[in-house]
Design a protein around this motif. Structure first.
Motif, short mmCIF file in Angstrom:
data_model
loop_
_atom_site.label_atom_id
_atom_site.label_comp_id
_atom_site.label_asym_id
_atom_site.label_seq_id
_atom_site.Cartn_x
_atom_site.Cartn_y
_atom_site.Cartn_z
N SER A 325 0.83 -1.20 0.00
CA SER A 325 0.00 0.00 0.00
C SER A 325 0.87 1.26 0.00
O SER A 325 0.65 2.19 -0.79
CB SER A 325 -0.93 0.01 1.22
OG SER A 325 -1.80 -1.08 1.22
N LEU A 326 1.85 1.30 0.89
CA LEU A 326 2.70 2.48 1.01
C LEU A 326 3.53 2.70 -0.25
O LEU A 326 3.69 3.84 -0.71
CB LEU A 326 3.62 2.33 2.23
CG LEU A 326 2.91 2.31 3.59
CD1 LEU A 326 3.89 1.95 4.71
CD2 LEU A 326 2.26 3.65 3.88
N VAL A 327 4.04 1.62 -0.82
CA VAL A 327 4.82 1.74 -2.05
C VAL A 327 3.94 2.22 -3.20
O VAL A 327 4.31 3.14 -3.95
CB VAL A 327 5.50 0.40 -2.40
CG1 VAL A 327 6.10 0.46 -3.80
CG2 VAL A 327 6.57 0.06 -1.38
N ASN A 328 2.77 1.63 -3.35
CA ASN A 328 1.88 2.01 -4.45
C ASN A 328 1.43 3.46 -4.33
O ASN A 328 1.40 4.19 -5.33
CB ASN A 328 0.65 1.09 -4.47
CG ASN A 328 0.98 -0.33 -4.86
OD1 ASN A 328 2.05 -0.60 -5.40
ND2 ASN A 328 0.07 -1.26 -4.58
N LEU A 329 1.07 3.88 -3.14
CA LEU A 329 0.60 5.25 -2.95
C LEU A 329 1.70 6.26 -3.24
O LEU A 329 1.47 7.29 -3.88
CB LEU A 329 0.06 5.42 -1.54
CG LEU A 329 -1.29 4.76 -1.26
CD1 LEU A 329 -1.55 4.65 0.23
CD2 LEU A 329 -2.42 5.54 -1.94
N GLN A 330 2.90 5.98 -2.78
CA GLN A 330 4.01 6.90 -3.04
C GLN A 330 4.36 6.91 -4.53
O GLN A 330 4.73 7.96 -5.08
CB GLN A 330 5.22 6.54 -2.19
CG GLN A 330 4.98 6.82 -0.71
CD GLN A 330 6.17 6.45 0.16
OE1 GLN A 330 7.14 7.20 0.26
NE2 GLN A 330 6.08 5.27 0.77
N THR A 331 4.23 5.77 -5.18
CA THR A 331 4.43 5.73 -6.64
C THR A 331 3.40 6.59 -7.35
O THR A 331 3.69 7.21 -8.38
CB THR A 331 4.34 4.28 -7.15
OG1 THR A 331 5.34 3.49 -6.49
CG2 THR A 331 4.55 4.21 -8.66
N ASP A 332 2.21 6.67 -6.77
CA ASP A 332 1.14 7.49 -7.35
C ASP A 332 1.24 8.96 -6.96
O ASP A 332 0.32 9.75 -7.26
CB ASP A 332 -0.23 6.94 -6.91
CG ASP A 332 -0.54 5.59 -7.53
OD1 ASP A 332 0.07 5.26 -8.56
OD2 ASP A 332 -1.38 4.87 -6.97
N GLY A 333 2.31 9.35 -6.29
CA GLY A 333 2.53 10.77 -5.99
C GLY A 333 2.10 11.23 -4.63
O GLY A 333 2.06 12.44 -4.37
N TYR A 334 1.77 10.31 -3.74
CA TYR A 334 1.39 10.69 -2.38
C TYR A 334 2.63 10.95 -1.53
O TYR A 334 3.60 10.22 -1.57
CB TYR A 334 0.57 9.58 -1.74
CG TYR A 334 -0.87 9.49 -2.19
CD1 TYR A 334 -1.91 9.88 -1.34
CD2 TYR A 334 -1.20 9.04 -3.46
CE1 TYR A 334 -3.23 9.80 -1.75
CE2 TYR A 334 -2.52 8.96 -3.88
CZ TYR A 334 -3.53 9.34 -3.02
OH TYR A 334 -4.84 9.27 -3.44
#
Length: 341
Positions: A325-334
Motif C-alpha cells: 500500500s505504502l509503495v503504491n501510494l508513493q508511486t502514485d505521488g502521495y
C-alpha cells in the motif's frame, strides 16, 4: 642581477598586498570601504549580520540612553571598550545607509519590517562621540514617529538582554494586541467534532491545492478511547480546508498496521475482543470516509493479530500488506507522513 630583480618583485608584491588590505579595512565615510563598489546586497547583509552578532555578544559592555522627542528619539550608545565602540559607530553608519537606500534588514520581525516600509519618511542624523554615537531619528508622520520610538525600545532591549531579546518578534505599535487572540479561534471546517485547527492566513508554507498525503498509521492507544492518530488525520483535513489563506483540495489515504490494525474491526467483533461498548474509532473513521479519505488496513497484520477480512468495517479496504500500500501510494505521488509508535 637575477636575485635583485626577484627581491624587488617580492617587495612590490608585498606593498600591493598591504595597500589592498588597508583599502579593504577603511571605515565608514573614508573611501570605498566594505559593502561598497562591487559588493552586493548579500555581502552587505552578511556584514551587518556579523556586526549585529558581535554587538549582541558584547551587549554587557554597551551603555545606552534614549530621550523621546515629540517626533522621534535621540539616543546615545557608547562603550568603554574601544573595539565595541568602533563597532557601534560602524553599525550606525551602515544602518543609516540602509534607511536612505531602503535596504531592509531583519524583515521577519514585524516592527522592523513596518519601519523599513516607511524608510523614506525617516530623517536620521548622527555624531560620533569618543566612545560611541549620538543618533537623532525623527519623522513628520506621527505614525512613523511611533515606529521610531518602538524601534528605539527594541534596540535598548538588545543592549540589555542580548541574544534572548534578538530572538523575539516585536509588535507594531497601534495594532490591536488582542487581535491575535481573536484570530486564534479554533475551527472544524470538515470534521466537526475532531481535529480542530487555528486559521493562519498569513503564515508561511500554505496548504497547496491538489496535495496528496499517505498517512502511515501504526500508533495504538487505549481500547476504549479514540486512537489519537486517527484524530490527527481529521486535523490534516481541517488544515487544508480552513487553516490557510484559502481552502485547498487534498487527497488523503490512511494505511493502518501494527498497533493500529484492529481499529477498523466492526462494533460487534471489537466489543467482544476488547470488552468495550462498540468501537470508539468507527464514528470518526466513517466521517473521514465520507469526506473522501481512503482507508486501508494491512491484511498481513490483520490476520497475524487474529482478525479476519470479513470482520473489517465495510468502508475500509483490506490490502495485501502495508508495504504494498505504502509503495503504491508513493508511486502514485502521495507524500509519506508517518504516525508511528
Amino acid at each position: 642581477m637575477k636575485s635583485r630583480s626577484l627581491r624587488n618583485g617580492m617587495i612590490l608584491l608585498f606593498v600591493c598586498v598591504v595597500a589592498g588590505t588597508a583599502l579593504a579595512q577603511r571605515g565608514p565615510g573614508r573611501g570605498p570601504g566594505r559593502g561598497r563598489g562591487g559588493h552586493g546586497q548579500g555581502q552587505a547583509h552578511d556584514r551587518d549580520h556579523q556586526d549585529f552578532r558581535f554587538l549582541l555578544m558584547n551587549h554587557q559592555k554597551i551603555k545606552r540612553t534614549v530621550q523621546e522627542l515629540p517626533n522621534g528619539v535621540k539616543t546615545l550608545t557608547e562603550s568603554n571598550d574601544p573595539q565595541v565602540a568602533a563597532k557601534i559607530k560602524e553599525h550606525v553608519y551602515w544602518m543609516k545607509e540602509r534607511i536612505e537606500k531602503k535596504q531592509p534588514i531583519r524583515m521577519r520581525d514585524p516592527l522592523f519590517a513596518e519601519l523599513f516600509k516607511h524608510a523614506d519618511q525617516i530623517k536620521m542624523t548622527y555624531e560620533k562621540t569618543a566612545n560611541g554615537v549620538r543618533v537623532t531619528e525623527t519623522s513628520a508622520n506621527p505614525y512613523v514617529a511611533q515606529l521610531i520610538k518602538a524601534h528605539a525600545k527594541a534596540v535598548s532591549g538588545f543592549v540589555e538582554r542580548g541574544f534572548p531579546e534578538a530572538m523575539k518578534n516585536h509588535p507594531v505599535p497601534g495594532q490591536n494586541q488582542t487581535s491575535q487572540t481573536e484570530k486564534e479561534k479554533y475551527l472544524n471546517p470538515v470534521i466537526k467534532q475532531y481535529g480542530k485547527v487555528v486559521p493562519l492566513p498569513d503564515a508561511a508554507q500554505q496548504p497547496r491545492d491538489g496535495s496528496k498525503i499517505c498517512v502511515d498509521l501504526t500508533k495504538g492507544g487505549e481500547a476504549n478511547k479514540l486512537n489519537p492518530g486517527i484524530e490527527k488525520v481529521a486535523r490534516y483535513l481541517n488544515i487544508y480546508q480552513g487553516a490557510g489563506k484559502s481552502p485547498a483540495s487534498v487527497q488523503i489515504a490512511i494505511v493502518l498496521h501494527g498497533d493500529a490494525t484492529l481499529c477498523v474491526l466492526n462494533d460487534d467483533v471489537y466489543s467482544q475482543r476488547f470488552g468495550t461498548e462498540g468501537n470508539p474509532n468507527l464514528e470518526l473513521l466513517h466521517e473521514l470516509h465520507e469526506a473522501g479519505v481512503e482507508i486501508n488496513v494491512c491484511g498481513q497484520s490483520l490476520i497475524s493479530k487474529g482478525g479476519k477480512p470479513e470482520e473489517v468495517v465495510v468502508f475500509t479496504d483490506v490490502a495485501v500488506s502495508a508495504l504494498t500500500s505504502l509503495v503504491n501510494l508513493q508511486t502514485d505521488g502521495y507524500a509519506y507522513v508517518p504516525l508511528l509508535k
